[in-house]
Design a protein around this motif. Sequence first.
Motif, PDB file in Angstrom:
ATOM      1  N   UNK A  13       3.140  -5.024   4.108  1.00  0.00           N
ATOM      2  CA  UNK A  13       1.819  -4.433   3.898  1.00  0.00           C
ATOM      3  C   UNK A  13       0.798  -5.452   3.424  1.00  0.00           C
ATOM      4  N   UNK A  14       1.205  -6.348   2.542  1.00  0.00           N
ATOM      5  CA  UNK A  14       0.294  -7.378   2.035  1.00  0.00           C
ATOM      6  C   UNK A  14      -0.105  -8.354   3.144  1.00  0.00           C
ATOM      7  N   UNK A  15       0.873  -8.783   3.924  1.00  0.00           N
ATOM      8  CA  UNK A  15       0.582  -9.706   5.027  1.00  0.00           C
ATOM      9  C   UNK A  15      -0.382  -9.064   6.024  1.00  0.00           C
ATOM     10  N   UNK A  16      -0.161  -7.789   6.326  1.00  0.00           N
ATOM     11  CA  UNK A  16      -1.032  -7.120   7.288  1.00  0.00           C
ATOM     12  C   UNK A  16      -2.393  -6.787   6.701  1.00  0.00           C
ATOM     13  N   UNK A  17      -2.484  -6.605   5.398  1.00  0.00           N
ATOM     14  CA  UNK A  17      -3.797  -6.404   4.772  1.00  0.00           C
ATOM     15  C   UNK A  17      -4.638  -7.667   4.918  1.00  0.00           C
ATOM     16  N   UNK A  18      -4.005  -8.815   4.701  1.00  0.00           N
ATOM     17  CA  UNK A  18      -4.711 -10.088   4.882  1.00  0.00           C
ATOM     18  C   UNK A  18      -5.096 -10.267   6.353  1.00  0.00           C
ATOM     19  N   UNK A  19      -4.198  -9.913   7.248  1.00  0.00           N
ATOM     20  CA  UNK A  19      -4.491 -10.035   8.681  1.00  0.00           C
ATOM     21  C   UNK A  19      -5.612  -9.084   9.093  1.00  0.00           C
ATOM     22  N   UNK A  20      -5.603  -7.853   8.594  1.00  0.00           N
ATOM     23  CA  UNK A  20      -6.661  -6.890   8.907  1.00  0.00           C
ATOM     24  C   UNK A  20      -8.007  -7.332   8.365  1.00  0.00           C
ATOM     25  N   UNK A  98       2.696  -0.908   8.398  1.00  0.00           N
ATOM     26  CA  UNK A  98       1.811  -1.709   9.248  1.00  0.00           C
ATOM     27  C   UNK A  98       0.410  -1.090   9.276  1.00  0.00           C
ATOM     28  N   UNK A  99       0.342   0.224   9.482  1.00  0.00           N
ATOM     29  CA  UNK A  99      -0.959   0.894   9.546  1.00  0.00           C
ATOM     30  C   UNK A  99      -1.681   0.849   8.208  1.00  0.00           C
ATOM     31  N   UNK A 100      -0.950   1.068   7.130  1.00  0.00           N
ATOM     32  CA  UNK A 100      -1.557   1.027   5.795  1.00  0.00           C
ATOM     33  C   UNK A 100      -2.104  -0.366   5.492  1.00  0.00           C
ATOM     34  N   UNK A 101      -1.293  -1.384   5.702  1.00  0.00           N
ATOM     35  CA  UNK A 101      -1.728  -2.744   5.409  1.00  0.00           C
ATOM     36  C   UNK A 101      -2.950  -3.151   6.219  1.00  0.00           C
TER      37      UNK A 101
END
Length: 182
Positions: A13-20, A98-101
């Motif tokens: 989630x953290x990695x995908x938050x940064x990516x988003x 994935x969606x949350x991040x």
Amino acid sequence: MKPINPLRLVLIGTILAVAGWSATVITSRYSVATPVLPATALATMGVIVAITLILGIRVLRWRNSVKPNSTAKKTMLDPLLAARTLVLAQACAYAGTVLLGWHVGIFLDQLRIWSLRSDQGITWLALAMAGGGLVMIVVGLLVERFCRIPPEDGDAKGVDGKPGRAVRGETAGEGEYAYRGD
């Protein structure tokens, strides 16, 4: 199959938050549309959550149908259905992560320009998608817990010699994977 590690979910989630967040910064720099899912995705997420929950409740009902000390026979649960339900629950939790991040990253970027925008529809949509992802995570973890068979009290010895479930390969007969016998 191993249970989901919550630390792994937090990391994803953290990695995908940064990516988003990065994707939103880049798309806004080049005047491209914000990479957020459409509102119809909430309906799809709702269907996935409902199916996962229905199958999980079915496994939970089987698991709790007969008390351990009862002499009544328990009906057989299809082991393939139980395994598929577990896989669906884990997939639901990972997809929700994935969606949350991703959408938290978008929301955080949109939040910094909240007062400058006249239309905050993207911000609310990103927040709704993040909420849907959170619901998927909770239902996935809950159904995964439904699929867990508690250790039995009995003669079977665990790995360290204490009472518990039999070690792999020490089952007494056919069908004991999804059926706790007499």
